[in-house]
Design a protein around this motif. Structure first.
Motif, PDB file in Angstrom:
ATOM      1  N   ALA A  45    -133.580 -29.615 -11.760  1.00 15.80           N
ATOM      2  CA  ALA A  45    -133.914 -30.014 -11.979  1.00 15.80           C
ATOM      3  C   ALA A  45    -135.008 -29.221 -12.829  1.00 15.80           C
ATOM      4  CB  ALA A  45    -134.509 -31.193 -10.591  1.00 15.80           C
ATOM      5  N   PRO A  46    -134.800 -29.696 -13.880  1.00 15.12           N
ATOM      6  CA  PRO A  46    -135.347 -28.230 -14.867  1.00 15.12           C
ATOM      7  C   PRO A  46    -137.141 -29.336 -14.923  1.00 15.12           C
ATOM      8  CG  PRO A  46    -134.235 -30.366 -16.228  1.00 15.12           C
ATOM      9  CD  PRO A  46    -133.782 -30.352 -14.817  1.00 15.12           C
ATOM     10  N   VAL A  47    -137.915 -28.085 -15.302  1.00 17.57           N
ATOM     11  CA  VAL A  47    -139.468 -28.351 -15.296  1.00 17.57           C
ATOM     12  C   VAL A  47    -139.385 -28.004 -16.895  1.00 17.57           C
ATOM     13  CG1 VAL A  47    -141.592 -27.826 -14.784  1.00 17.57           C
ATOM     14  CG2 VAL A  47    -140.195 -28.250 -12.790  1.00 17.57           C
ATOM     15  N   TRP A  48    -140.227 -28.637 -17.666  1.00 16.32           N
ATOM     16  CA  TRP A  48    -141.218 -28.183 -19.076  1.00 16.32           C
ATOM     17  C   TRP A  48    -141.708 -29.197 -19.220  1.00 16.32           C
ATOM     18  CZ3 TRP A  48    -137.544 -27.162 -23.561  1.00 16.32           C
ATOM     19  CH2 TRP A  48    -138.490 -26.994 -24.784  1.00 16.32           C
ATOM     20  N   GLN A  49    -142.938 -28.664 -19.118  1.00 17.87           N
ATOM     21  CA  GLN A  49    -144.501 -28.968 -19.738  1.00 17.87           C
ATOM     22  C   GLN A  49    -143.819 -29.527 -21.402  1.00 17.87           C
ATOM     23  OE1 GLN A  49    -147.674 -26.951 -19.015  1.00 17.87           O
ATOM     24  NE2 GLN A  49    -149.277 -28.022 -19.524  1.00 17.87           N
ATOM     25  N   GLY A  50    -144.581 -31.117 -21.092  1.00 20.09           N
ATOM     26  CA  GLY A  50    -144.206 -31.853 -22.216  1.00 20.09           C
ATOM     27  C   GLY A  50    -143.320 -31.838 -22.984  1.00 20.09           C
ATOM     28  N   ARG A  51    -142.080 -31.559 -22.348  1.00 19.22           N
ATOM     29  CA  ARG A  51    -141.050 -32.422 -22.934  1.00 19.22           C
ATOM     30  C   ARG A  51    -139.959 -33.029 -22.392  1.00 19.22           C
ATOM     31  NH1 ARG A  51    -139.426 -29.091 -27.204  1.00 19.22           N
ATOM     32  NH2 ARG A  51    -138.358 -30.994 -27.509  1.00 19.22           N
ATOM     33  N   ASP A  52    -140.299 -34.139 -21.817  1.00 18.29           N
ATOM     34  CA  ASP A  52    -139.998 -35.642 -21.156  1.00 18.29           C
ATOM     35  C   ASP A  52    -138.412 -35.709 -21.671  1.00 18.29           C
ATOM     36  OD1 ASP A  52    -141.914 -35.687 -19.592  1.00 18.29           O
ATOM     37  OD2 ASP A  52    -142.539 -37.101 -20.295  1.00 18.29           O
ATOM     38  N   ASP A  53    -138.462 -35.549 -23.680  1.00 20.74           N
ATOM     39  CA  ASP A  53    -136.857 -35.760 -24.282  1.00 20.74           C
ATOM     40  C   ASP A  53    -135.979 -35.242 -23.323  1.00 20.74           C
ATOM     41  OD1 ASP A  53    -138.996 -33.837 -24.909  1.00 20.74           O
ATOM     42  OD2 ASP A  53    -137.996 -33.941 -27.212  1.00 20.74           O
ATOM     43  N   VAL A  54    -136.429 -33.325 -23.608  1.00 19.98           N
ATOM     44  CA  VAL A  54    -136.017 -32.916 -23.352  1.00 19.98           C
ATOM     45  C   VAL A  54    -135.059 -32.993 -21.529  1.00 19.98           C
ATOM     46  CG1 VAL A  54    -134.747 -30.670 -22.929  1.00 19.98           C
ATOM     47  CG2 VAL A  54    -136.167 -30.669 -24.582  1.00 19.98           C
ATOM     48  N   ILE A  55    -135.870 -33.672 -21.130  1.00 18.32           N
ATOM     49  CA  ILE A  55    -135.360 -33.658 -19.264  1.00 18.32           C
ATOM     50  C   ILE A  55    -134.847 -35.255 -19.393  1.00 18.32           C
ATOM     51  CG2 ILE A  55    -136.087 -34.219 -17.270  1.00 18.32           C
ATOM     52  CD1 ILE A  55    -137.328 -31.263 -18.118  1.00 18.32           C
ATOM     53  N   ALA A  56    -134.956 -36.064 -20.286  1.00 18.31           N
ATOM     54  CA  ALA A  56    -134.419 -37.313 -20.235  1.00 18.31           C
ATOM     55  C   ALA A  56    -132.635 -37.002 -20.536  1.00 18.31           C
ATOM     56  CB  ALA A  56    -134.696 -37.896 -21.126  1.00 18.31           C
ATOM     57  N   CYS A  57    -132.961 -36.196 -22.003  1.00 19.74           N
ATOM     58  CA  CYS A  57    -131.146 -35.470 -22.313  1.00 19.74           C
ATOM     59  C   CYS A  57    -130.115 -35.147 -21.154  1.00 19.74           C
ATOM     60  CB  CYS A  57    -131.622 -34.759 -23.187  1.00 19.74           C
ATOM     61  SG  CYS A  57    -129.942 -34.804 -24.163  1.00 19.74           S
ATOM     62  N   HIS A  58    -131.625 -34.387 -20.639  1.00 23.83           N
ATOM     63  CA  HIS A  58    -130.234 -33.349 -19.601  1.00 23.83           C
ATOM     64  C   HIS A  58    -130.015 -33.951 -18.557  1.00 23.83           C
ATOM     65  CE1 HIS A  58    -130.962 -31.610 -15.816  1.00 23.83           C
ATOM     66  NE2 HIS A  58    -130.670 -30.685 -16.292  1.00 23.83           N
ATOM     67  N   ASP A  59    -130.719 -35.199 -17.698  1.00 27.04           N
ATOM     68  CA  ASP A  59    -130.416 -36.371 -17.181  1.00 27.04           C
ATOM     69  C   ASP A  59    -129.449 -37.083 -17.529  1.00 27.04           C
ATOM     70  OD1 ASP A  59    -132.721 -35.087 -15.813  1.00 27.04           O
ATOM     71  OD2 ASP A  59    -133.737 -36.813 -15.684  1.00 27.04           O
ATOM     72  N   PHE A  60    -129.489 -37.774 -18.798  1.00 32.74           N
ATOM     73  CA  PHE A  60    -128.235 -38.798 -19.501  1.00 32.74           C
ATOM     74  C   PHE A  60    -126.861 -37.681 -18.608  1.00 32.74           C
ATOM     75  CE2 PHE A  60    -126.096 -39.274 -23.312  1.00 32.74           C
ATOM     76  CZ  PHE A  60    -125.554 -40.643 -22.536  1.00 32.74           C
ATOM     77  N   ALA A  61    -127.305 -36.173 -19.814  1.00 33.90           N
ATOM     78  CA  ALA A  61    -125.581 -35.468 -19.533  1.00 33.90           C
ATOM     79  C   ALA A  61    -124.976 -35.097 -18.269  1.00 33.90           C
ATOM     80  CB  ALA A  61    -125.965 -33.826 -20.350  1.00 33.90           C
ATOM     81  N   TRP A  62    -125.900 -35.317 -17.431  1.00 28.60           N
ATOM     82  CA  TRP A  62    -125.370 -35.088 -15.324  1.00 28.60           C
ATOM     83  C   TRP A  62    -124.913 -36.960 -15.841  1.00 28.60           C
ATOM     84  CZ3 TRP A  62    -123.373 -31.222 -13.562  1.00 28.60           C
ATOM     85  CH2 TRP A  62    -123.890 -30.058 -13.548  1.00 28.60           C
ATOM     86  N   ARG A  63    -125.718 -37.398 -16.002  1.00 28.58           N
ATOM     87  CA  ARG A  63    -124.768 -38.790 -15.897  1.00 28.58           C
ATOM     88  C   ARG A  63    -124.415 -39.480 -15.984  1.00 28.58           C
ATOM     89  NH1 ARG A  63    -127.063 -43.562 -13.271  1.00 28.58           N
ATOM     90  NH2 ARG A  63    -129.552 -42.837 -13.215  1.00 28.58           N
TER      91      ARG A  63
END
Length: 507
Positions: A45-63
């Motif tokens: 589970a990545p953490v990156w302050q202010g970058r919810d867009d990248v986290i969403a892209c990351h989760d989309f890739a795994w899903r």
């Protein structure tokens, strides 16, 4: 009239290594396929302050990746559950080798690496492995002596990357013989008289690059050409197999001695005949004895194979920073922008930006100490991919080099190797986390100022939470919080120095 009956077995020169291939008689795996919702808690589970867009892209890739899982089918000689290439009903060697390079981070939820088992289970008795396996019927997509039947030979590199993450020596013991047999098959059937290698557009994976001499078909013909990437990949494969041999106790095998000799001879030929000193670049060699002068990203396999003389290295790497060549708004185009066939929309491999080749270049830059350039390229390509994700809510097969846009043509929802962008490239080159399982340590090259890191990060058989607190400047010493079941050593590097710390025990 005399009728002749051809015995297919007569066309084989049987390899003794294949007889030791344990995957040929392996029973098909019987295990339920996990769903993303069932196993999401097991993933990093990545953490990156202010970058919810990248986290969403990351989760989309795994899903999306977990939506592409397929069960082993013994009828068609598939022995392990696997992730589908999600392209045309076939499992691709080239794609799969890269897909498992982000899949290694999800091993606790699903062993993506075992996707490659299905290529080993299809190995022919002479060592050949087809690059495209039919998933829903008996057979393979190519006859073994079709010029486009196999390649690129990056299976050993893919397995080595998994080993560096997991330290799984048992797997090295299982895969060593089929990998060695495959390498030697290529040495027998894909070389010219001087030991150099040939391929095709399909065989090298970069289908439509304009590398051929006039009069040859760009996709299916070898063009009587020496293919620079195929040569370099064989050096890389041989070097990795030699390393594997030392670990599994096979370093005195006669075949390993053959590999060592090939490394020496092939490296010499590549540097003597495929290098253009005026251009400071490695090229393919045409049948007429001329270098084709086509700057392909394929030449950068030389960084990973570690074959470049020191006096050439700086000039060769400089092309990646040249705005007239590979330093375009979206890095890295697969064909240099100064070539007449370069396409602003990517044109597939005529300038398209692809996750596998970007990842290969980043790995090569890291190996040669170009950490700043690797970070710049990784940050650039991730930002462009994230920008497209914000507008289109998907990952594409490839991207355009001149703007934050999908490439033309490019398949949608491609996970697929494009999962490398928001997973492996994010973890390794934007966050800067590099595992060394064999040595039992992690190197963290901290560059971001925002709070960032990865929770539930897999390392050997452990799970580690790695978080770097927000900083004001790059010179500030990072405050790193690391929590694990065991005290793993972590070397933290930053602009002004480095420090050694150990993960604290989990409560």
């Amino acid at each position: 009239m005399i009728n002749f009956r051809i015995n297919q077995d007569m066309t084989y020169s049987e390899s003794p290594l294949v007889k030791k291939n344990v995957f040929l008689n392996m029973p098909a795996e019987i295990a339920a396929l996990p769903t993303y919702d069932e196993i999401a808690r097991l993933l990093p589970a990545p953490v990156w302050q202010g970058r919810d867009d990248v986290i969403a892209c990351h989760d989309f890739a795994w899903r999306t990746a977990f939506g592409n899982l397929k069960a082993a089918n013994a009828e068609f000689h598939f022995v392990s559950n696997y992730i589908d290439t999600a392209f045309n009903g076939c499992l691709f060697m080239w794609d799969s080798s890269f897909i498992v390079m982000f899949g290694k981070y999800g091993t606790r939820a699903f062993n993506f690496q075992k996707t490659l088992d299905n290529f080993y289970s299809h190995q022919h008795k002479d060592g050949f492995i087809c690059r495209e396996l039919c998933e829903y019927e008996h057979g393979e997509h190519f006859a073994r002596h079709d010029p486009s039947s196999t390649g690129p030979n990056i299976l050993a590199w893919s397995e080595w990357e998994y080993y560096c993450q997991t330290g799984d020596t048992r797997r090295l013991e299982m895969i060593f013989d089929p990998l060695l047999a495959y390498h030697l098959w290529l040495k027998e059937y894909r070389t010219w008289r001087d030991g150099t290698y040939w391929s095709t557009g399909w065989g090298c994976g970069m289908d439509n690059q304009p590398r051929q001499e006039k009069g040859y078909e760009v996709t299916f013909s070898h063009g009587h050409m020496v293919w620079v990437d195929a040569c370099i990949q064989q050096v890389l494969s041989a070097k990795i197999l030699v390393q594997m041999a030392e670990i599994v106790g096979r370093d005195n095998d006669e075949s390993v001695l053959v590999l060592k000799e090939e490394i020496k001879n092939l490296t010499s030929v590549i540097n003597d005949t495929l290098w253009h000193d005026g251009d400071a670049f490695y090229y393919d060699l045409w049948r007429n004895g001329e270098l084709n002068r086509v700057k392909s990203v394929g030449a950068y396999w030389s960084l990973l194979a570690d074959i470049i003389p020191k006096e050439r290295l700086e000039r060769f790497v400089a092309h990646l920073a040249n705005e007239k060549e590979f330093n375009r708004p979206c890095r890295i185009p697969t064909l240099s922008a100064d070539h007449p066939s370069y396409r602003e929309d990517g044109g597939y491999w005529c300038g398209g930006v692809w996750a596998p080749t970007n990842y290969m270049v980043l790995k090569g830059l890291e190996k040669n100490g170009y950490h700043d350039l690797a970070y710049d390229i990784a940050r650039n390509c991730l930002e462009n991919v994230a920008a497209v994700f914000r507008s289109d809510a998907t990952l594409y097969e490839n991207y355009a080099p001149e703007a934050a846009s999908k490439g033309e043509p490019a398949q949608r929802n491609f996970v697929g190797w494009s999962g490398l962008f928001p997973i492996s490239i994010l973890y390794e080159y934007v966050f800067g986390i590099h595992p060394f399982a064999k040595e039992g340590r992690i190197v963290w090259d901290v560059r971001l100022l925002e709070e960032h890191g990865v929770k539930n990060y897999p390392f050997n058989d452990l799970s580690i939470d790695l978080v770097c607190r927000e900083r004001a400047t790059e010179e500030d010493e990072p405050t790193v919080i690391a929590v694990c079941e065991k005290p793993v050593e972590i070397e933290v590097r930053y602009a002004k120095g480095s420090k050694i710390m150990y993960a604290s025990p989990k409560p």
